[in-house]
Design a protein around this motif. Structure first.
Motif, PDB file in Angstrom:
ATOM      1  N   HIS A   1       0.826  -1.206   0.000  1.00  0.00           N
ATOM      2  CA  HIS A   1       0.000   0.000   0.000  1.00  0.00           C
ATOM      3  C   HIS A   1       0.859   1.255   0.000  1.00  0.00           C
ATOM      4  N   LEU A   2       1.897   1.260   0.799  1.00  0.00           N
ATOM      5  CA  LEU A   2       2.757   2.446   0.862  1.00  0.00           C
ATOM      6  C   LEU A   2       3.492   2.671  -0.452  1.00  0.00           C
ATOM      7  N   GLN A   3       3.894   1.603  -1.117  1.00  0.00           N
ATOM      8  CA  GLN A   3       4.545   1.740  -2.427  1.00  0.00           C
ATOM      9  C   GLN A   3       3.563   2.331  -3.441  1.00  0.00           C
ATOM     10  N   TRP A   4       2.337   1.820  -3.421  1.00  0.00           N
ATOM     11  CA  TRP A   4       1.328   2.386  -4.329  1.00  0.00           C
ATOM     12  C   TRP A   4       1.069   3.853  -3.990  1.00  0.00           C
ATOM     13  N   GLN A   5       0.960   4.168  -2.717  1.00  0.00           N
ATOM     14  CA  GLN A   5       0.692   5.541  -2.288  1.00  0.00           C
ATOM     15  C   GLN A   5       1.803   6.482  -2.747  1.00  0.00           C
ATOM     16  N   GLN A   6       3.058   6.038  -2.621  1.00  0.00           N
ATOM     17  CA  GLN A   6       4.186   6.873  -3.052  1.00  0.00           C
ATOM     18  C   GLN A   6       4.144   7.101  -4.561  1.00  0.00           C
ATOM     19  N   LYS A   7       3.814   6.053  -5.309  1.00  0.00           N
ATOM     20  CA  LYS A   7       3.715   6.178  -6.757  1.00  0.00           C
ATOM     21  C   LYS A   7       2.598   7.146  -7.138  1.00  0.00           C
ATOM     22  N   ALA A   8       1.471   7.060  -6.440  1.00  0.00           N
ATOM     23  CA  ALA A   8       0.347   7.956  -6.715  1.00  0.00           C
ATOM     24  C   ALA A   8       0.707   9.411  -6.397  1.00  0.00           C
ATOM     25  N   GLN A   9       1.482   9.617  -5.349  1.00  0.00           N
ATOM     26  CA  GLN A   9       1.905  10.984  -5.003  1.00  0.00           C
ATOM     27  C   GLN A   9       2.804  11.562  -6.076  1.00  0.00           C
ATOM     28  N   VAL A  10       3.691  10.722  -6.638  1.00  0.00           N
ATOM     29  CA  VAL A  10       4.598  11.183  -7.694  1.00  0.00           C
ATOM     30  C   VAL A  10       3.810  11.572  -8.939  1.00  0.00           C
ATOM     31  N   THR A  11       2.885  10.696  -9.374  1.00  0.00           N
ATOM     32  CA  THR A  11       2.118  11.001 -10.589  1.00  0.00           C
ATOM     33  C   THR A  11       1.193  12.190 -10.372  1.00  0.00           C
ATOM     34  N   ALA A  12       0.710  12.369  -9.147  1.00  0.00           N
ATOM     35  CA  ALA A  12      -0.143  13.529  -8.857  1.00  0.00           C
ATOM     36  C   ALA A  12       0.645  14.821  -8.982  1.00  0.00           C
ATOM     37  N   GLU A  13       1.850  14.836  -8.438  1.00  0.00           N
ATOM     38  CA  GLU A  13       2.668  16.054  -8.509  1.00  0.00           C
ATOM     39  C   GLU A  13       3.089  16.353  -9.935  1.00  0.00           C
ATOM     40  N   GLN A  14       3.332  15.300 -10.721  1.00  0.00           N
ATOM     41  CA  GLN A  14       3.676  15.517 -12.126  1.00  0.00           C
ATOM     42  C   GLN A  14       2.530  16.180 -12.870  1.00  0.00           C
ATOM     43  N   ALA A  15       1.316  15.730 -12.603  1.00  0.00           N
ATOM     44  CA  ALA A  15       0.152  16.333 -13.271  1.00  0.00           C
ATOM     45  C   ALA A  15      -0.071  17.758 -12.772  1.00  0.00           C
ATOM     46  N   ARG A  16       0.038  17.977 -11.487  1.00  0.00           N
ATOM     47  CA  ARG A  16      -0.161  19.327 -10.939  1.00  0.00           C
ATOM     48  C   ARG A  16       0.863  20.317 -11.491  1.00  0.00           C
ATOM     49  N   HIS A  17       2.064  19.819 -11.706  1.00  0.00           N
ATOM     50  CA  HIS A  17       3.123  20.689 -12.231  1.00  0.00           C
ATOM     51  C   HIS A  17       2.797  21.187 -13.641  1.00  0.00           C
ATOM     52  N   LEU A  18       2.038  20.392 -14.383  1.00  0.00           N
ATOM     53  CA  LEU A  18       1.708  20.743 -15.763  1.00  0.00           C
ATOM     54  C   LEU A  18       0.433  21.578 -15.884  1.00  0.00           C
ATOM     55  N   TRP A  19      -0.218  21.825 -14.767  1.00  0.00           N
ATOM     56  CA  TRP A  19      -1.456  22.611 -14.796  1.00  0.00           C
ATOM     57  C   TRP A  19      -1.149  24.099 -14.846  1.00  0.00           C
ATOM     58  N   ASN A  20      -1.911  24.808 -15.641  1.00  0.00           N
ATOM     59  CA  ASN A  20      -1.816  26.276 -15.676  1.00  0.00           C
ATOM     60  C   ASN A  20      -3.099  26.829 -16.259  1.00  0.00           C
ATOM     61  N   ASN A  21      -3.162  28.153 -16.290  1.00  0.00           N
ATOM     62  CA  ASN A  21      -4.393  28.800 -16.778  1.00  0.00           C
ATOM     63  C   ASN A  21      -4.647  28.533 -18.249  1.00  0.00           C
ATOM     64  N   GLU A  22      -3.558  28.287 -19.014  1.00  0.00           N
ATOM     65  CA  GLU A  22      -3.734  28.009 -20.438  1.00  0.00           C
ATOM     66  C   GLU A  22      -4.501  26.687 -20.633  1.00  0.00           C
ATOM     67  N   VAL A  23      -4.217  25.731 -19.756  1.00  0.00           N
ATOM     68  CA  VAL A  23      -4.927  24.456 -19.841  1.00  0.00           C
ATOM     69  C   VAL A  23      -6.410  24.672 -19.538  1.00  0.00           C
ATOM     70  N   LEU A  24      -6.683  25.466 -18.502  1.00  0.00           N
ATOM     71  CA  LEU A  24      -8.067  25.761 -18.154  1.00  0.00           C
ATOM     72  C   LEU A  24      -8.780  26.451 -19.305  1.00  0.00           C
TER      73      LEU A  24
END
Length: 448
Positions: free
Chosen positions: A232-255
């Motif tokens: 579970h912790l390995q999955w959780q860490q992987k999910a945190q990494v992919t979440a931050e990668q997606a958040r990093h790519l978010w901006n007003n242009e995407v919206l």
């Protein structure tokens, strides 16, 4: 589909397996008493039976008491009727026999009526020792009467504090597996388990209740709690990494790109109404701002796969949506850690619970049916044969309430290859009520 023949209680074969299907209020108790008269007289059988030889089984203490009284009364009435008929006297108080009793009498030569009266009267006086039981009371009696054949303990007592014992064992399990965890790890896992051993026990009791519905072979779980938590912790860490990668790519242009696509007639289709789309966008912006309470199915509406299915072909131009696709795919791979740990706990604590009962020479309610099932289905067949010899005939009332444990036990005792002209298993029930699983009925068992 063939219709079942109409019941004729005077000529129903009293050997082999018979099923009588009848709705409530249609005279099932009357029918059972009528069959009992025939068994006592040996009507259309090799020999008569005594009350201790006729097993009558139902599902409540009140029903057993009623059956005992009704059968006793029926035997007494029939005895007087045969006796008065032999003496060519009318019954007192203007009592009139029903059609069944008249035909039963007339099936015997008048010279046999006094003997029939004696048999019926003796059976009526013997009803205090009649084998009329609930399924649990009968199971306990068989295990105690046939100790050697059932491999049961000679002296056992009813476990009065089952819940307290289970809680104590769950607390031991909690201390063993969860006390050593780091506080942060426990905080992550605890919502999946419950706040304390009592909450975990409620989950386990639900699992045990499902397992107790039918015979099964318990298998050791694939993962220990430690292994499940690590996964579970390995999955959780992987999910945190992919979440931050997606958040990093978010901006007003995407919206703005999504708003423009929507205005141009893209991102449409079933369910994508203007209010829904606006609500999803608000949830997405909360998630980007580190709100992890947003549900994965909402995030899934901002993946490349979903948006392409909603007619936005230019979605690949924005890396954010591909990153969201990766993140949602990871979220969908979340291991069912709570279920894995609960299965392990149910198995381990279940074993410890059985061992504790053995040490105390105690049994609980479910043990009666399960222990008798295991004893009667043993490969040596000794107990099944002993019970079949003790009770050549079994009349099971309210058969629609029979669960798999009970059915398999009776099925083994009165197995087709062992039942002869001397044995009978008569099942009496209302098939419409076989769907009531809340009171133990099992439709699959009834159909079988």
């Amino acid at each position: 589909m063939m219709n079942a023949p109409e019941l004729n209680p005077l000529h129903l074969p009293l050997h082999g397996r018979q099923v009588i299907e009848a709705s409530a209020g249609t005279g099932k108790t009357w029918t059972l008493a009528a069959l009992y008269l025939r068994l006592v007289l040996g009507h259309q059988r090799e020999a008569p039976l005594l009350p201790p030889q006729i097993l009558v089984m139902t599902f409540t203490d009140a029903a057993t008491a009623e059956l005992r009284d009704r059968i006793r009364q029926r035997l007494s009435e029939a005895a007087r009727y045969f006796e008065h008929s032999a003496q060519q006297r009318a019954m007192p108080n203007g009592w009139q026999p029903d059609d069944f009793l008249q035909k039963l009498r007339d099936s015997y030569a008048s010279t046999d009526w006094p003997i029939c009266a004696l048999q019926l009267n003796a059976a009526a006086e013997w009803m205090d020792e009649a084998a009329i039981y609930t399924i649990h009371a009968w199971s306990r009696r068989m295990l105690s009467q046939h100790v050697l054949d059932s491999h049961n303990l000679f002296d056992q007592t009813r476990l009065e504090d089952a819940d307290a014992l289970q809680l104590a064992l769950t607390q031991d399990y909690w201390r063993q597996w969860f006390y050593p965890l780091h506080a942060d790890t426990l905080a992550t896992i605890q919502p999946l388990l419950g706040d304390n051993p009592s909450a975990l026990l409620k989950k386990l009791q639900s699992i045990w209740q499902q397992q107790d519905r039918k015979p099964f072979v318990a298998a050791a779980p694939a993962q220990t709690p430690t292994e499940a938590i690590d996964t579970h912790l390995q999955w959780q860490q992987k999910a945190q990494v992919t979440a931050e990668q997606a958040r990093h790519l978010w901006n007003n242009e995407v919206l703005q790109a999504m708003l423009d696509a929507r205005a141009q007639g893209h991102i449409t289709g079933t369910g994508v109404t203007a209010p829904n789309f606006a609500r999803w966008l608000v949830a997405l912006q909360k998630w980007v701002a580190q709100d992890n309470t947003v549900k994965p199915d909402v995030l899934g509406r901002f993946t490349t796969t979903y948006l392409k299915s909603k007619n936005w072909s230019q979605v690949d131009a924005w890396p954010f949506f591909a990153a969201m696709q990766t993140h949602v795919d990871v979220l969908q791979q979340e291991p069912d850690t709570g279920k894995s740990i609960a299965r392990h706990a149910a198995y381990e604590i279940g074993l410890n619970y059985q061992q504790a009962k053995t040490q105390r020479a105690a049994f609980d309610f479910s043990d009666l049916l399960q222990n008798l099932y295991r004893a009667t289905t043993a490969s040596d067949g000794r107990l099944a044969a002993a019970i079949r010899a003790q009770y050549p005939v079994a009349l099971v009332d309210e058969f629609q309430d029979t669960d798999p444990w009970q059915y398999e036990t009776l099925d083994c005792i009165y197995a087709t290859q062992h039942v002869n002209a001397h044995n009978a298993w008569v099942m009496i029930g209302d098939p419409k009520q076989a769907i009531y699983s809340f009171r133990g009925a099992d439709l699959g068992t009834y159909l079988k």
